[in-house]
Write a protein that holds these residues in place. Sequence first.
Motif, PDB file in Angstrom:
ATOM      1  N   GLN A  36      57.626  62.596  16.401  1.00 45.97           N
ATOM      2  CA  GLN A  36      56.930  61.926  17.506  1.00 45.97           C
ATOM      3  C   GLN A  36      55.903  62.863  18.152  1.00 45.97           C
ATOM      4  O   GLN A  36      55.986  63.217  19.309  1.00 45.97           O
ATOM      5  N   LEU A  37      54.923  63.274  17.338  1.00 48.22           N
ATOM      6  CA  LEU A  37      53.972  64.267  17.806  1.00 48.22           C
ATOM      7  C   LEU A  37      53.073  63.726  18.906  1.00 48.22           C
ATOM      8  O   LEU A  37      52.641  62.589  18.874  1.00 48.22           O
ATOM      9  N   SER A  38      52.817  64.605  19.856  1.00 43.35           N
ATOM     10  CA  SER A  38      51.875  64.248  20.903  1.00 43.35           C
ATOM     11  C   SER A  38      50.457  64.383  20.339  1.00 43.35           C
ATOM     12  O   SER A  38      50.267  64.682  19.175  1.00 43.35           O
ATOM     13  N   ASN A  39      49.463  64.195  21.164  1.00 36.03           N
ATOM     14  CA  ASN A  39      48.094  64.338  20.703  1.00 36.03           C
ATOM     15  C   ASN A  39      47.839  65.759  20.226  1.00 36.03           C
ATOM     16  O   ASN A  39      48.274  66.724  20.837  1.00 36.03           O
TER      17      ASN A  39
ATOM     18  N   ASP B 140      55.416  77.293  21.659  1.00 34.03           N
ATOM     19  CA  ASP B 140      55.496  75.883  21.317  1.00 34.03           C
ATOM     20  C   ASP B 140      54.833  75.646  19.965  1.00 34.03           C
ATOM     21  O   ASP B 140      53.632  75.808  19.805  1.00 34.03           O
TER      22      ASP B 140
ATOM     23  N   GLU C 106      48.862  77.951  22.246  1.00 37.75           N
ATOM     24  CA  GLU C 106      50.132  77.328  22.650  1.00 37.75           C
ATOM     25  C   GLU C 106      51.290  77.841  21.816  1.00 37.75           C
ATOM     26  O   GLU C 106      52.419  77.929  22.284  1.00 37.75           O
TER      27      GLU C 106
ATOM     28  N   ILE D  70      54.866  72.768  18.323  1.00 33.22           N
ATOM     29  CA  ILE D  70      54.447  71.375  18.122  1.00 33.22           C
ATOM     30  C   ILE D  70      52.923  71.205  18.062  1.00 33.22           C
ATOM     31  O   ILE D  70      52.419  70.519  17.168  1.00 33.22           O
ATOM     32  N   PRO D  71      52.178  71.814  18.980  1.00 36.74           N
ATOM     33  CA  PRO D  71      50.724  71.605  18.913  1.00 36.74           C
ATOM     34  C   PRO D  71      50.126  72.051  17.581  1.00 36.74           C
ATOM     35  O   PRO D  71      49.282  71.343  17.026  1.00 36.74           O
TER      36      PRO D  71
ATOM     37  N   ALA E 192      50.968  69.479  15.098  1.00 34.90           N
ATOM     38  CA  ALA E 192      50.149  68.281  15.306  1.00 34.90           C
ATOM     39  C   ALA E 192      48.733  68.516  14.790  1.00 34.90           C
ATOM     40  O   ALA E 192      48.136  67.640  14.158  1.00 34.90           O
TER      41      ALA E 192
END
Lengths: 435, 365, 275
Positions: A355-358, A374, A369, A376-377, A380
């Motif tokens: 469920q990746l963010s932008n 983190d 980041e 995730i970025p 993504a």
Amino acid sequence: MSTGSIQARAEGWLGNNDVRLLIALALAIGGLYALFSVVLGFQLNGTVNTLRRVAFLSAIYAMLALALNLQWGYAGLFNLGAAGFMAIGVYTMGILTAPVTASPPGFGLPLPVAILGAILVTGLIGGLAALPAIRLRADYLAIVTVAFSEIVRLTLRAPEFANTRIAGVAFGTGGATGLSLPSNPIRILFYTDPAATAPAPNALGAAIFSAVEPLGIEETLVIGWAYVVVLCLCLGLLYWLMVRIGKSPFGRVLKSIREDQQVTQALGKDTRLFKIKTFALGCALMGLIAILWRLSGGYASPRMFKPIQTFYIFIALFIGGTGSPTGSIVGGALFASLLFEGPSFIRRVVAESLQLSNAPDTLVAAIVELGSGDVIPLLAYSVQDVSISALRLMLLGIVLVYLMQRHPDGLLGHRKAIASSVDLSQRETREDDYE
Amino acid sequence: MAARDYYSRGQNIVYNRPVLVVFAVIGVFLVFDIFRQLGTGTITATDLVSYLWNGLVLGMSLGLAGVGLSMTYSILNFANFAHGDLITSGAFAGWATAFLIAGLGDFSVEALVLIGGPIAVGSNELGINVVNTPLALLAGLLVAAVLTAALSLLLDRIVFKPMRSADGVTLMIASVGVALFLRNFLTFSFLTDSRGLTGGNVPQFTLGGVTFGGHQITLVLVAALLMLATHVLLQYTKIGTAMRAMAANKDLAKVTGIPTERVVKLTWGIGGGLTGCAGFLIALQQGTLTVTMGWDLLLLVFAAVILGGVGSIYGAMVGGVILGIASRLALVWIPASFLLAAAFVLMIVMLLVRPSGLFSGRTTA
Amino acid sequence: MSKNVQSAQRDQTQNGQQEQILTVKNLRKTFGGITAVADVSFHVEKGSITGLIGPNGAGKSTTFDLITGVQRPDGGAVEFNDTEITGYRSDQVANQGLVRTFQIARELSEMTVLENLMLAPQNQVGEAIWRAVLPRARTQVVEQEKALRKQAWEMLELFEIEHVAHESAGNLSGGQRKLLEMARVLMTDPEMVLLDEPLAGVNPTLEEKLIDRLHTLKEQGYTFLFVEHDMDVIMNNCDTVIVMHQGSVLTEGQPDTVKNNDKVLDAYLGEEVTI
Ligand SMILES: Nc1ncnc2c1ncn2[C@@H]1O[C@H](COP(=O)(O)OP(=O)(O)OP(=O)(O)O)[C@@H](O)[C@H]1O
Ligand SMILES: [Mg+2]
């Protein structure tokens, strides 16, 4: 031929280690994709479609690798212009079939005639290109052929030929926008009038469509799978052809040309003719395979025939191992399923499960980041369209370098199969001598 | 006596280099046709001079970009398909530096290092050009040279050194892998946008209707200087002699005690540095930069090197200039969409009839 | 093989009258500034074993290259069986029945010994792709392959290398490679064979066997021209000896006459020789 001997032959084929290997490989790849899809809860239609895509590309790249293997693996002819010959095949077919009234206009010939014509034209151009080219060193041959394929692509793209008239005959390549091709011929199996916009299914079509409808599987998917089945038959045929050629006296001469051309010639073989024939045949096959490839999409454009297309085939060939038809199929399948399709599948898996963010706009932002702990970025950022395809190509680059460093003859090595139509360990004639 | 000498020399050329003669005849015919078209007014003198000038600019770009390729081709014996992407890498490294120096304080470091791209940096606001920001450009050029040399050495260490004994084809395929990796690493880092580089009032002179861009002039001058320096290096230093010896005969060079491994490193270093400069200057002259810049140029660079004769530095320079001018002049006869194809045809013909190039018989320098 | 040999025997003149099979006239070849072959003329008689000797660099191998079309001569002519073959490609020369071995054995190392032998016979029906593939034509191919296989095994027996039949040629010893080369050229069904130092690197026992085979084959009607540095071998086995020096023929004749020729001795000792 009696039924008994057919059965014996079929058993012989299944008992063949290479055939077993190929079947096991197909099951493994299919299973892997199916497993992930089920675990992640993808829709059945989507899963079946992913499998179709992987099977389709595997068959296409396996066939392309087989054709390239004839030139490079068997005869040592380094053709870095495969994409150009593929383009010639597809465009010849497209121009021959395009209706006279279409824009750009064509010759309005039936598809089978056009395919035959395209094979002949591609083979002829391949043979003509080989005439002077086979005298060159391998590295110069590579540069010449890649330049040739670029000339083909640039010519097809040139606005001057997009819609033209030469000697009173109007035709065109469609230029940079591309050329539409006939619709998938396999549709004839399922529809009464396949050319119509909303065709009515025939008896077979109706039966199958209604059978799979409760499972949520769409008509186009059924058609797609039917096409894949046809492709696999073609692949089988081509494989058989290549094995035969490899074991024939013709293949024996190619094998020896690859090793030492001067010796082969000193033994009385006209090596130039062998090379020209091989080059022409390989090119004709590439043209045909490219037609099979594009017929399912219904359209062709010069973008599809960049040198990278040739490199894909080489990677497939080197993964499998040069000189071995079985290796070519293994390489084609592994390339298409893991290297070519794998990354975008992984990307779907990642996107679905995390469920990746932008995504951040730039790599710098993503790394900043990452510095704060983190991941995730960065993830993504990496699974965006542009980045995932770049990562995929970086991976291909690394694979090529790795193969050249460790296995320059391919993962499965150069072929060890004996080039003879009969079992050489037998001294005298025996009845069961056929391979 | 003298007359007979000339006659027999002429005869020799006709017999020994028929292709050269055919080329010369075609060339003379084309030149004649240009004058004819000038006479009939189909083209103007201004057109002609501007074709020649633009051809020279392209030619110097190809020549400078080709020297490095030619050096590795002759000393390491393989066609380096990653050369185009070394050009691009040099351009990105150099321009990131130039942007950083020219725009520090006015824009975010992130945007500058990424040379605009996703985050807009108005290249007009930055206003980089030879007159406004000569220091930023000089720094960019230096960094392009140094980083590309370092990258070349790194690639040699990781990729090519472990396969010194491999044959040319294997090395060539490996270099295709390197090319894919480099180009897509750049794509991954900088994304695919085409980015504007120069801005402000880019200086230019107009002489008799022909425009001479300031950055074109910069490219021609700097390229000429760099090639001259390379020539001096190869001709008059011990390193140069060693490199030429190795290009001529690797085994012999080894036997005579030339430290081949060091020569190889120097080749990558010098070749890489020149290649980086070429990338930086070509981008400067074009005013824009994309990740496919070098790859798109690669075949033309090959063509220039082959035209001049692989391994010959002069060859690369002269081949580049001939190819550049020929391909611009060709506009007199063929539509622009076939220019590239025509250059490739020229290269193929050259490879077929005279694979050793116009200036065969001498390797390096 | 027996069939070919018979035909070769038939061709041979019965009454001992000598007939020329190979004639070389004024062959010339230069590499840049080096003259490898200056002016070579000689002829070889049918059914003979003729020796070609000369110090290192005399131009023997280059002469072979020029005769067999591996290199183009700068001048001169080659005649084989009354056919002018000057400037023929090497496959054309081989198809005339004139084949050669190379000084450094050129086995096809990734192919097995048997494959090496099966490759050699000329005009195989299966060398056309369509015949190799189409079912009906293929029976013909298989028939021929069986015949060739039989012939190949016989050849292996003749040279006593049956035990390495399935070995990759690259794994053979130096001597075995030489045997393979000879067996391979014989598989092409030639009339005449040029052997470039077939005995170099071969151990004495094997050498004796090889020379033995040479005589057997000579009896069957083959003609041999062979280069060898060992004088004893040449003197004991050749019908005629041709001596080359600095790209030219120094002298030729019966072994005894040649042996006692002062010029030959000088040439080998590296002294100035006027030709
Ligand atoms: N391709 C070539 N390029 C330049 N020089 C060559 C070439 N081939 C042969 N030569 C030269 O020609 C001369 C004759 O060589 P050739 O190999 O024919 O001698 P040879 O009699 O066979 O000697 P050996 O007994 O050592 O085999 C030598 O001086 C050799 O260096
Ligand atoms: Mg010799």
